[in-house]
Write a protein that holds these residues in place. Sequence first.
Motif, PDB file in Angstrom:
ATOM      1  N   LYS A 339      30.389  52.029  51.378  1.00  0.00           N
ATOM      2  CA  LYS A 339      30.833  52.450  50.056  1.00  0.00           C
ATOM      3  C   LYS A 339      32.108  51.704  49.689  1.00  0.00           C
ATOM      4  O   LYS A 339      33.208  52.102  50.052  1.00  0.00           O
ATOM      5  N   ALA A 340      31.924  50.613  48.976  1.00  0.00           N
ATOM      6  CA  ALA A 340      33.059  49.781  48.577  1.00  0.00           C
ATOM      7  C   ALA A 340      33.272  49.917  47.073  1.00  0.00           C
ATOM      8  O   ALA A 340      32.308  50.013  46.315  1.00  0.00           O
ATOM      9  N   GLY A 350      39.374  43.455  39.204  1.00  0.00           N
ATOM     10  CA  GLY A 350      40.176  43.644  40.409  1.00  0.00           C
ATOM     11  C   GLY A 350      39.939  44.976  41.110  1.00  0.00           C
ATOM     12  O   GLY A 350      40.637  45.302  42.074  1.00  0.00           O
ATOM     13  N   TRP A 351      38.957  45.753  40.664  1.00  0.00           N
ATOM     14  CA  TRP A 351      38.715  47.069  41.264  1.00  0.00           C
ATOM     15  C   TRP A 351      38.275  46.939  42.722  1.00  0.00           C
ATOM     16  O   TRP A 351      38.546  47.812  43.537  1.00  0.00           O
ATOM     17  N   CYS A 352      37.613  45.852  43.091  1.00  0.00           N
ATOM     18  CA  CYS A 352      37.110  45.679  44.456  1.00  0.00           C
ATOM     19  C   CYS A 352      38.096  44.907  45.339  1.00  0.00           C
ATOM     20  O   CYS A 352      37.772  44.567  46.483  1.00  0.00           O
ATOM     21  N   HIS A 381      38.303  39.061  45.627  1.00  0.00           N
ATOM     22  CA  HIS A 381      37.451  40.009  44.921  1.00  0.00           C
ATOM     23  C   HIS A 381      36.041  39.840  45.502  1.00  0.00           C
ATOM     24  O   HIS A 381      35.353  38.869  45.163  1.00  0.00           O
ATOM     25  N   PRO A 382      35.591  40.748  46.370  1.00  0.00           N
ATOM     26  CA  PRO A 382      34.292  40.587  47.034  1.00  0.00           C
ATOM     27  C   PRO A 382      33.116  40.417  46.085  1.00  0.00           C
ATOM     28  O   PRO A 382      32.116  39.794  46.431  1.00  0.00           O
ATOM     29  N   ILE A 393      37.408  41.144  56.782  1.00  0.00           N
ATOM     30  CA  ILE A 393      38.083  41.621  55.570  1.00  0.00           C
ATOM     31  C   ILE A 393      38.453  43.089  55.726  1.00  0.00           C
ATOM     32  O   ILE A 393      37.840  43.827  56.500  1.00  0.00           O
ATOM     33  N   GLU A 394      39.453  43.483  54.974  1.00  0.00           N
ATOM     34  CA  GLU A 394      39.900  44.875  54.935  1.00  0.00           C
ATOM     35  C   GLU A 394      39.578  45.413  53.541  1.00  0.00           C
ATOM     36  O   GLU A 394      40.128  44.946  52.542  1.00  0.00           O
ATOM     37  N   VAL A 395      38.647  46.381  53.497  1.00  0.00           N
ATOM     38  CA  VAL A 395      38.139  46.891  52.243  1.00  0.00           C
ATOM     39  C   VAL A 395      38.742  48.259  51.954  1.00  0.00           C
ATOM     40  O   VAL A 395      38.781  49.124  52.832  1.00  0.00           O
TER      41      VAL A 395
END
Length: 400
Positions: A339-340, A350-352, A381-382, A393-395
């Motif tokens: 859940k990203a 830029g929300w992700c 931005h994934p 990566i750190e989500v």
Amino acid sequence: MANVKVSLIGALDMLKFKNMAADREKAIQAAPANEIVATFPINENAKALHPDFIDLVVKDVVDHGEAGAKSFVFAREDGKPLPYFRAGQYLSLKLAVGESFVTRPYSISSGPKWALEGMYAVTVKANPSGFAADWMLQNLKAGDKLKASAPQGDFYFDKYRDCKDVVALAGGSGITPFLSMAYAIRDGIEDFNLTILFGSRSENAILFRDELNEIAAACPKVKVVHVLSDEEKEGYEHGFITAELIRKVAPEQYSIFICGPEAMYRFVEKEVAKLELPRRLVRREMLGVTKKVWEQPGYPAASKDAVYKLTVKQGPNECVIDAFANEPILVALERAGIKAPSRCRSGECGWCRSRLLSGEYFMPEENDGRRWADKKYGFIHPCATFPLSDLTIEVPGEYL
């Protein structure tokens, strides 16, 4: 040392101040141990207008037949008023598809007046290479519930930025933000002149043909010119939306708004460039991420079709999943059931935003909406980032 004379009233004030702490403690001890509930009107208004998310229920589904699309009419599950929006904005819908949770942005196709009546509508067109769109068309029905963001985006008319006359270039389901604008103009909510050049394959495939014609007949500020690529018929332009056609319908001063599929963008952007308009007068809805990243300038050909390992850190959790070089990292996260957060899926909002700890990646220049500091300090931005090696990566946690 100066002598200071304190009046009787002043002495009483000083005594009150001296005893303030003790008096406060007595009041606290004498009060009941109930939870303090306090609301402020300004905070309640802010939450109503800009909620983190909205719980929606499908009230109706409208089939658009040969146009290959459906409109989904939503209301708020709790019956409360819906946040207002500007014609041209979008909703980010969260969908539970199998074991995955995916988000997809869809322009609101209803007019802002609908929001005052407690409804939104989004329109989804069939997409043979799509995933969420076809799932919605086949599965979403009246009574189903889902979450959505509040209205987002800045693809709307702004009198301080745009010309009073707007020429809209639309293709396929890209008509939806312009339909919303047309409704808003007709209803007296917006005040500008809108000429829509709407490209479709055939007369029968025109989405919202009757609705657009009715608005244009009722409102002289809205004009619609249909352009058919596969048919020649009286009353319609034939071919594609070209610079010559734009000049034919445009007034002396105008802004251009563009919304449609990727292939249309690629074509009309070259045509619009021939008009030599100032950059501020050419606006486009979010492009979305290219489906053929290997054709983008600077993409290393050797990476096409490669599969890499993606290590994902999210709070205390860590996992390793497959990531395909031909797809954005966000797709790999969703496929794995992670859940990203995401909204625009175009690299802009830029929300992700996530932190890159190691690895190489490619981001198309047209989708790189990162701030300067994010580029410098290793954030990506994934939704618009493609792996070129194994990555870590750190989500952040999910917000929608």
